[in-house]
Design a protein around this motif. Structure first.
Motif, short mmCIF file in Angstrom:
data_model
loop_
_atom_site.label_atom_id
_atom_site.label_comp_id
_atom_site.label_asym_id
_atom_site.label_seq_id
_atom_site.Cartn_x
_atom_site.Cartn_y
_atom_site.Cartn_z
N ALA A 57 0.76 -1.26 -0.09
CA ALA A 57 -0.01 0.12 -0.08
C ALA A 57 0.96 1.30 -0.05
CB ALA A 57 -0.91 -0.10 1.30
N LEU A 60 0.42 3.68 -2.80
CA LEU A 60 -0.58 4.85 -2.79
C LEU A 60 0.00 6.15 -2.34
CD1 LEU A 60 -3.74 2.68 -1.44
CD2 LEU A 60 -3.26 3.68 -3.69
N TRP A 64 -0.04 9.26 -4.42
CA TRP A 64 -0.62 10.68 -3.75
C TRP A 64 0.57 11.78 -3.99
CZ3 TRP A 64 -4.19 13.62 -2.50
CH2 TRP A 64 -4.04 14.56 -1.77
N SER A 118 -9.02 -1.10 -11.40
CA SER A 118 -8.98 -0.65 -9.90
C SER A 118 -7.76 0.11 -9.88
CB SER A 118 -8.89 -2.15 -9.14
OG SER A 118 -9.77 -2.92 -9.12
N LEU A 122 -8.17 4.21 -8.13
CA LEU A 122 -7.19 4.66 -7.24
C LEU A 122 -6.62 5.88 -7.58
CD1 LEU A 122 -5.98 1.41 -5.50
CD2 LEU A 122 -7.71 2.79 -4.52
N TYR A 123 -6.08 5.76 -9.02
CA TYR A 123 -5.39 7.08 -9.50
C TYR A 123 -6.52 8.21 -9.70
CZ TYR A 123 -3.98 10.60 -12.97
OH TYR A 123 -3.57 11.52 -13.62
N LEU A 125 -9.41 8.70 -7.95
CA LEU A 125 -9.86 9.17 -6.55
C LEU A 125 -8.71 9.94 -6.07
CD1 LEU A 125 -11.81 8.75 -4.23
CD2 LEU A 125 -10.35 6.91 -3.49
N MET A 126 -7.53 9.71 -6.37
CA MET A 126 -6.51 10.37 -5.68
C MET A 126 -6.67 11.99 -6.43
SD MET A 126 -3.68 8.79 -3.85
CE MET A 126 -3.69 7.23 -2.91
#
Length: 171
Positions: A57, A60, A64, A118, A122-123, A125-126
């Motif tokens: 993780a 991430l 970010w 997925s 995530l990308y 969402l950031m």
């Protein structure tokens, strides 16, 4: 004249379905989903698999930092900067598109495509968080607050103004 035999189809017997930690529904032989009984779901122990060796993780955190660093970059040089320059509506739209694509791949059972989608979710969402001025730590704090709490109890504890858009209850 001889009577024809009744040709009412007889359903095939269903195979026994093994339960897993997230199993609330499983496919039966017919391809239809059946809900597990409450007792069966309660008996199934939560099994947390050990982490795999390799990336974790922390990727991430690096993602970010990269997205945040591109906030004021040249939109011609950075996809993140281009998205952010287009405004909140476009950033949210792209996140929504990726979320829908993820759902489609999950329902279709395409694991490799689901992994890729997925990652896209995530990308995006950031990017959405950067656009909104949020930090991952704020989301992690909310997850920590909810940790160990039943999802049903957590949702019931929300104030009406925190719920957002009205939704239908899932039985």
């Amino acid at each position: 004249m001889a009577k024809k035999a009744d040709k009412t189809p007889v359903p095939a017997p269903r195979k026994k379905v093994a339960t897993s930690d997230k199993a609330t529904e499983k496919k039966a032989v017919s391809g239809k989903k059946t809900a597990l009984g409450k007792k069966a779901a309660a008996r199934a122990p939560a099994v947390i698999p050990p982490p795999l060796s390799g990336p974790d993780a922390r990727v991430l955190d690096r993602l970010w930092a990269t997205v945040l660093s591109r906030k004021d970059a040249d939109p011609n040089q950075s996809h993140s900067a281009r998205l952010l320059a287009r405004g909140t509506t476009k950033v949210a739209q792209k996140f929504g598109e990726e979320a829908v694509e993820t759902v489609i791949e999950a329902v279709a059972g395409h694991k490799t495509a689901l992994i890729g989608e997925s990652a896209d979710v995530l990308y995006h969402l950031m990017v959405l968080w950067v656009d909104a001025g949020l930090r991952p730590e704020q989301v992690w704090s909310e997850l920590a607050r909810r940790e160990g709490m039943s999802g049903i109890a957590e949702k019931a504890s929300r104030k009406p103004e925190q719920i957002g858009f009205p939704t239908k209850k899932i039985p």
